[in-house]
Motif scaffolding. Structure first.
Motif, PDB file in Angstrom:
ATOM      1  N   THR A  37     110.103   5.900  17.746  1.00 49.80           N
ATOM      2  CA  THR A  37     110.989   5.166  16.666  1.00 49.80           C
ATOM      3  C   THR A  37     111.828   4.220  17.266  1.00 49.80           C
ATOM      4  OG1 THR A  37     112.365   6.785  16.895  1.00 49.80           O
ATOM      5  CG2 THR A  37     110.729   7.458  15.402  1.00 49.80           C
ATOM      6  N   ASN A  38     112.318   3.026  16.247  1.00 52.08           N
ATOM      7  CA  ASN A  38     113.036   2.055  16.775  1.00 52.08           C
ATOM      8  C   ASN A  38     114.039   1.634  15.695  1.00 52.08           C
ATOM      9  OD1 ASN A  38     112.472  -1.368  16.301  1.00 52.08           O
ATOM     10  ND2 ASN A  38     113.472  -0.517  18.350  1.00 52.08           N
ATOM     11  N   ASP A  39     115.291   1.180  16.167  1.00 52.58           N
ATOM     12  CA  ASP A  39     116.260   0.749  15.392  1.00 52.58           C
ATOM     13  C   ASP A  39     117.189  -0.164  16.126  1.00 52.58           C
ATOM     14  OD1 ASP A  39     117.412   1.607  12.647  1.00 52.58           O
ATOM     15  OD2 ASP A  39     119.225   1.721  14.121  1.00 52.58           O
ATOM     16  N   ALA A  40     117.847  -1.107  15.276  1.00 50.47           N
ATOM     17  CA  ALA A  40     118.638  -2.295  15.820  1.00 50.47           C
ATOM     18  C   ALA A  40     119.817  -1.497  16.303  1.00 50.47           C
ATOM     19  CB  ALA A  40     119.017  -3.140  14.279  1.00 50.47           C
ATOM     20  N   GLY A  41     120.372  -0.446  15.662  1.00 52.40           N
ATOM     21  CA  GLY A  41     121.597   0.060  16.062  1.00 52.40           C
ATOM     22  C   GLY A  41     121.384   1.028  17.568  1.00 52.40           C
ATOM     23  N   HIS A  57     106.157  15.399  20.697  1.00 54.46           N
ATOM     24  CA  HIS A  57     106.065  14.177  21.602  1.00 54.46           C
ATOM     25  C   HIS A  57     106.733  13.010  20.813  1.00 54.46           C
ATOM     26  CE1 HIS A  57     104.212  16.545  24.426  1.00 54.46           C
ATOM     27  NE2 HIS A  57     103.317  16.632  23.547  1.00 54.46           N
ATOM     28  N   VAL A  58     108.124  12.848  20.665  1.00 55.97           N
ATOM     29  CA  VAL A  58     108.916  11.688  20.268  1.00 55.97           C
ATOM     30  C   VAL A  58     110.013  11.128  21.104  1.00 55.97           C
ATOM     31  CG1 VAL A  58     110.390  11.289  18.165  1.00 55.97           C
ATOM     32  CG2 VAL A  58     108.413  12.978  17.858  1.00 55.97           C
ATOM     33  N   ALA A  59     109.752   9.777  21.065  1.00 54.99           N
ATOM     34  CA  ALA A  59     110.904   9.064  21.707  1.00 54.99           C
ATOM     35  C   ALA A  59     111.396   8.150  20.944  1.00 54.99           C
ATOM     36  CB  ALA A  59     110.018   8.332  22.880  1.00 54.99           C
ATOM     37  N   GLU A  60     112.358   7.213  21.456  1.00 45.38           N
ATOM     38  CA  GLU A  60     113.161   6.303  20.333  1.00 45.38           C
ATOM     39  C   GLU A  60     113.409   5.101  21.397  1.00 45.38           C
ATOM     40  OE1 GLU A  60     116.280   7.926  18.093  1.00 45.38           O
ATOM     41  OE2 GLU A  60     117.596   7.960  19.898  1.00 45.38           O
ATOM     42  N   VAL A  61     113.471   3.676  20.831  1.00 50.38           N
ATOM     43  CA  VAL A  61     113.988   2.581  21.375  1.00 50.38           C
ATOM     44  C   VAL A  61     114.996   2.095  20.588  1.00 50.38           C
ATOM     45  CG1 VAL A  61     113.646   0.284  22.146  1.00 50.38           C
ATOM     46  CG2 VAL A  61     111.833   2.287  22.510  1.00 50.38           C
ATOM     47  N   THR A  62     116.317   2.003  20.958  1.00 51.95           N
ATOM     48  CA  THR A  62     117.535   1.637  19.969  1.00 51.95           C
ATOM     49  C   THR A  62     118.222   0.372  20.543  1.00 51.95           C
ATOM     50  OG1 THR A  62     119.009   3.391  21.397  1.00 51.95           O
ATOM     51  CG2 THR A  62     117.922   3.975  19.151  1.00 51.95           C
ATOM     52  N   GLU A  92     106.543   3.248  15.471  1.00 48.31           N
ATOM     53  CA  GLU A  92     107.399   2.773  13.973  1.00 48.31           C
ATOM     54  C   GLU A  92     108.545   1.742  14.379  1.00 48.31           C
ATOM     55  OE1 GLU A  92     109.967   4.716  10.773  1.00 48.31           O
ATOM     56  OE2 GLU A  92     109.499   5.966  12.256  1.00 48.31           O
ATOM     57  N   ALA A  93     108.266   0.569  13.682  1.00 48.09           N
ATOM     58  CA  ALA A  93     109.136  -0.499  13.889  1.00 48.09           C
ATOM     59  C   ALA A  93     110.364  -0.108  12.941  1.00 48.09           C
ATOM     60  CB  ALA A  93     108.811  -1.830  13.495  1.00 48.09           C
ATOM     61  N   ALA A  94     111.490  -0.740  13.244  1.00 47.35           N
ATOM     62  CA  ALA A  94     112.697  -0.979  12.301  1.00 47.35           C
ATOM     63  C   ALA A  94     112.226  -1.700  11.148  1.00 47.35           C
ATOM     64  CB  ALA A  94     113.971  -1.635  13.011  1.00 47.35           C
ATOM     65  N   GLY A  95     112.973  -1.231  10.097  1.00 46.43           N
ATOM     66  CA  GLY A  95     112.748  -2.069   8.646  1.00 46.43           C
ATOM     67  C   GLY A  95     112.985  -3.420   8.664  1.00 46.43           C
TER      68      GLY A  95
END
Length: 373
Positions: A37-41, A57-62, A92-95
């Motif tokens: 997942t991804n977010d600008a914050g 299996h879940v990772a995120e790029v913030t 999944e990209a940020a909105g």
């Protein structure tokens, strides 16, 4: 071999519900699936909480969209490829992201023929599409944000029309025909992430490698930046305790969102989305609102009242950040009063997204100079 599925779409389109529904469908056929997942914050995403509640299996790029952290995304996928335990990664990209291609260039370079990149999929909310179409000849917040939405549609290889359970078969047929005519570069596929109808067809559509072709669209850079600057983003994570013996996490979360929905309707502020997740011993409660004045919708409900929970609140509304800070604090206070709870809320620090586009050097590397014209 890793199949990577790039998934984008405007705020509130149902990307997270889609990727979870698709991942579950894949796992039933023996596929081994991971999600990024991804977010600008900063860290603290409701989407990540929801994904982790249903997937292993879940990772995120913030801290910015993938286009500003391509090496971090590539490192996540490379680790999954090296582990040998994963064959599919849903990204999944940020909105606010309109094109994932530039971010995939370092990934393709690092993994070579070990990665197959599926068609860039843009999740479309038909209700949001109708609302933005009505704003096309107007000015103001919705008009500018409609431009971001339109650029996402233009960048798609696959337009995945979600929430067909809300509009019915006749409206779905009309909408898909219209999108196919307006966007001949893309395949148009209707489905419902909630009911599961069409999910298997969506998964099958991801079965071809499209490499990273040069984008074929134009972008008004200044207008895109201006549109992005209209949204304030708030991410909060904190503990919630019962004032008495227990509190109901679903009731508390619904009260937060009801307050924000009614406030945005009264003030005329545009809602991208507002999401609340509360992790408790009784399970995860997750609720959302994607339109001002709308009632909150529950994706998950905790099984029973509990003594304590850990809350994550993500809000994207077109207003000044300081105004959003005050509104979020007021919403949490209202929920505490309704739910007989006490929240340990840190000072909010809402912000505006300041890096809506990839650095020019990365875009040029992707063969995407046209993006910056």
């Amino acid at each position: 071999m890793i199949t990577l599925v790039p998934l984008s779409g405007f705020l509130g389109s149902g990307k997270t519900t889609t990727l979870i529904s698709a991942a579950v469908a894949m796992q039933r056929t023996g596929r081994r699936v991971a999600v990024v997942t991804n977010d600008a914050g900063p860290a603290g995403l409701v989407d990540t909480d929801l994904a982790r509640a249903g997937l292993d299996h879940v990772a995120e790029v913030t801290g910015g969209c993938y286009c500003h952290h391509p090496d971090e995304l590539a490192a996540h996928v490379a680790r999954l490829a090296d582990s040998g335990g994963i064959d599919t990664v849903l990204v999944e990209a940020a909105g606010n992201c309109f094109d994932l291609r530039p971010a995939l260039v370092p990934l393709r370079r690092r993994l070579g023929d070990r990665v197959v990149i599926a068609p860039q999929t843009v999740v479309v909310d038909p209700l949001r599409l109708a609302a933005f179409a009505g704003a096309a000849d107007l000015s103001g917040r919705e008009y500018e944000l409609a431009y971001v939405f339109g650029r996402q549609l233009a960048a798609a290889d696959l337009l995945a029309v979600n929430k067909t359970d809300l509009i019915g078969a006749e409206q779905t047929a009309k909408l898909t025909a219209r999108l196919a005519a307006d966007h001949p570069q893309a395949t148009v596929l209707p489905y419902s992430a909630v009911s599961g109808a069409g999910i298997d067809e969506l998964v099958r559509a991801w079965g071809r490698d499209v490499a990273t072709p040069e984008p074929d669209y134009e972008l008004d850079h200044a207008r895109y930046v201006d549109a992005e600057a209209r949204l304030a983003w708030a991410n909060l994570a904190f503990g919630v305790d019962a004032v008495d013996d227990t509190f109901d996490a679903s009731v508390w979360g619904r009260a937060v969102l009801r307050h924000l929905s009614e406030w945005s309707a009264a003030t005329g502020y545009f809602v991208g989305h507002a999401k609340v997740a509360v992790r408790t011993r009784a399970g995860l409660a997750k609720l959302s609102v994607t339109e001002s004045g709308a009632a909150p919708r529950a994706d998950r409900s905790a099984a029973r009242p509990v003594e304590r929970g850990s809350a994550t609140v993500n809000v994207r509304i077109a207003c000044p950040p300081s105004v959003l800070d005050d509104a979020v604090l007021a919403a949490i206070a209202a929920a505490d009063a309704v739910g007989r709870a006490r929240s340990d809320v840190p000072p909010p620090a809402s912000f505006r997204s300041t890096q809506p586009l990839p650095p020019p050097s990365l875009a040029r590397t992707a063969g995407a100079d046209a993006v910056l014209r």
